[in-house]
Write a protein that holds these residues in place. Structure first.
Motif, PDB file in Angstrom:
ATOM      1  N   UNK A   7       3.589 127.599  47.435  1.00 25.46           N
ATOM      2  CA  UNK A   7       3.633 126.248  46.891  1.00 25.46           C
ATOM      3  C   UNK A   7       2.991 125.227  47.811  1.00 25.46           C
ATOM      4  N   UNK A   8       3.288 125.308  49.112  1.00 23.37           N
ATOM      5  CA  UNK A   8       2.710 124.367  50.072  1.00 23.37           C
ATOM      6  C   UNK A   8       1.198 124.550  50.188  1.00 23.37           C
ATOM      7  N   UNK A   9       0.745 125.786  50.239  1.00 25.59           N
ATOM      8  CA  UNK A   9      -0.696 126.052  50.345  1.00 25.59           C
ATOM      9  C   UNK A   9      -1.423 125.613  49.076  1.00 25.59           C
ATOM     10  N   UNK A 124       5.423 135.061  27.363  1.00 25.91           N
ATOM     11  CA  UNK A 124       5.689 133.859  28.168  1.00 25.91           C
ATOM     12  C   UNK A 124       4.422 133.325  28.847  1.00 25.91           C
ATOM     13  N   UNK A 125       3.343 134.051  28.777  1.00 24.98           N
ATOM     14  CA  UNK A 125       2.068 133.624  29.368  1.00 24.98           C
ATOM     15  C   UNK A 125       2.184 133.242  30.842  1.00 24.98           C
ATOM     16  N   UNK A 126       2.988 133.956  31.573  1.00 28.23           N
ATOM     17  CA  UNK A 126       3.120 133.725  33.012  1.00 28.23           C
ATOM     18  C   UNK A 126       2.083 134.564  33.754  1.00 28.23           C
ATOM     19  N   UNK A 127       1.639 134.046  34.873  1.00 26.71           N
ATOM     20  CA  UNK A 127       0.746 134.808  35.751  1.00 26.71           C
ATOM     21  C   UNK A 127       1.616 135.526  36.774  1.00 26.71           C
ATOM     22  N   UNK A 128       1.569 136.856  36.793  1.00 24.96           N
ATOM     23  CA  UNK A 128       2.334 137.639  37.756  1.00 24.96           C
ATOM     24  C   UNK A 128       1.392 138.128  38.840  1.00 24.96           C
ATOM     25  N   UNK A 129       1.772 137.855  40.095  1.00 25.66           N
ATOM     26  CA  UNK A 129       0.958 138.250  41.240  1.00 25.66           C
ATOM     27  C   UNK A 129       1.800 139.029  42.232  1.00 25.66           C
ATOM     28  N   UNK A 134      -2.873 138.692  50.709  1.00 29.04           N
ATOM     29  CA  UNK A 134      -2.865 137.544  51.612  1.00 29.04           C
ATOM     30  C   UNK A 134      -2.486 136.268  50.871  1.00 29.04           C
ATOM     31  N   UNK A 135      -1.957 135.314  51.625  1.00 25.63           N
ATOM     32  CA  UNK A 135      -1.612 134.013  51.064  1.00 25.63           C
ATOM     33  C   UNK A 135      -2.845 133.361  50.454  1.00 25.63           C
ATOM     34  N   UNK A 136      -3.974 133.425  51.155  1.00 21.63           N
ATOM     35  CA  UNK A 136      -5.215 132.835  50.631  1.00 21.63           C
ATOM     36  C   UNK A 136      -5.612 133.451  49.296  1.00 21.63           C
ATOM     37  N   UNK A 137      -5.484 134.757  49.183  1.00 27.23           N
ATOM     38  CA  UNK A 137      -5.833 135.440  47.942  1.00 27.23           C
ATOM     39  C   UNK A 137      -4.919 134.999  46.802  1.00 27.23           C
ATOM     40  N   UNK A 138      -3.632 134.912  47.077  1.00 21.53           N
ATOM     41  CA  UNK A 138      -2.669 134.488  46.056  1.00 21.53           C
ATOM     42  C   UNK A 138      -2.983 133.067  45.590  1.00 21.53           C
ATOM     43  N   UNK A 139      -3.180 132.178  46.549  1.00 25.62           N
ATOM     44  CA  UNK A 139      -3.424 130.768  46.218  1.00 25.62           C
ATOM     45  C   UNK A 139      -4.742 130.600  45.467  1.00 25.62           C
ATOM     46  N   UNK A 140      -5.777 131.303  45.885  1.00 24.91           N
ATOM     47  CA  UNK A 140      -7.075 131.224  45.203  1.00 24.91           C
ATOM     48  C   UNK A 140      -6.958 131.713  43.761  1.00 24.91           C
ATOM     49  N   UNK A 141      -6.224 132.784  43.555  1.00 26.26           N
ATOM     50  CA  UNK A 141      -6.031 133.321  42.206  1.00 26.26           C
ATOM     51  C   UNK A 141      -5.268 132.336  41.326  1.00 26.26           C
ATOM     52  N   UNK A 142      -4.225 131.737  41.880  1.00 26.77           N
ATOM     53  CA  UNK A 142      -3.449 130.759  41.108  1.00 26.77           C
ATOM     54  C   UNK A 142      -4.319 129.553  40.762  1.00 26.77           C
TER      55      UNK A 142
END
Length: 148
Positions: A7-9, A124-129, A134-142
């Motif tokens: 969330x912060x990133x 529910x159309x949620x994105x599951x990760x 890596x944090x960067x990968x998760x944040x970039x995908x979101x």
């Protein structure tokens, strides 16, 4: 699982305020968890209402353990939400919880969280990760998902 870090990133990347849903718990909930007792649905409803009110105020990122579909349905009352489900194995989440300092929820409550968890259904159309990246990968995908 990394809600606060993600969330912060994501907030830094998108310039949208991040609010930690844990900060919205009533004092009684915090004390109950600190004592090692899992919350009940009755405990969670006022907290979820506070989360919904926070979301309804505008464009924010809210880190929130919306473990059940009924909880996510309650949050949907704010309108225009995108749910991101951070998923990972118990052992990885336990290791992360053991490393964090100053949080009121003890590791002993992790199993109750998994017992309560209802992963988002396809409708529910949620994105599951997976949190094993890596944090960067998760944040970039979101961020890419939100921009669509």
């Amino acid at each position: 699982c990394g809600k606060s870090s993600v969330g912060a990133a994501l907030s830094d990347l998108l310039g949208i305020p991040y609010i930690d849903g844990d900060d919205l718990h009533p004092a009684a909930n915090v004390e109950k968890m600190r004592a090692g007792h899992p919350l009940t649905d009755a405990d969670r409803w006022p907290w979820l209402d506070a989360c919904t009110q926070t979301l309804a105020q505008g464009n924010v990122i809210l880190g929130c353990s919306a473990l059940k579909r009924a909880y996510r349905d309650r949050l949907r009352g704010a309108g225009g939400l995108t749910f991101i489900h951070l998923s990972g194995p118990r052992d990885l989440i336990a290791a992360r919880m053991a490393q964090r300092a100053g949080h009121y929820m003890p590791l002993s409550l992790l199993d109750s969280q998994f017992a309560t968890l209802e992963p988002p259904a396809p409708d529910e159309s949620a994105l599951t990760l997976s949190i094993d990246q890596s944090l960067d990968s998760i944040v970039t995908t979101i961020a890419a998902h939100l921009r669509r």
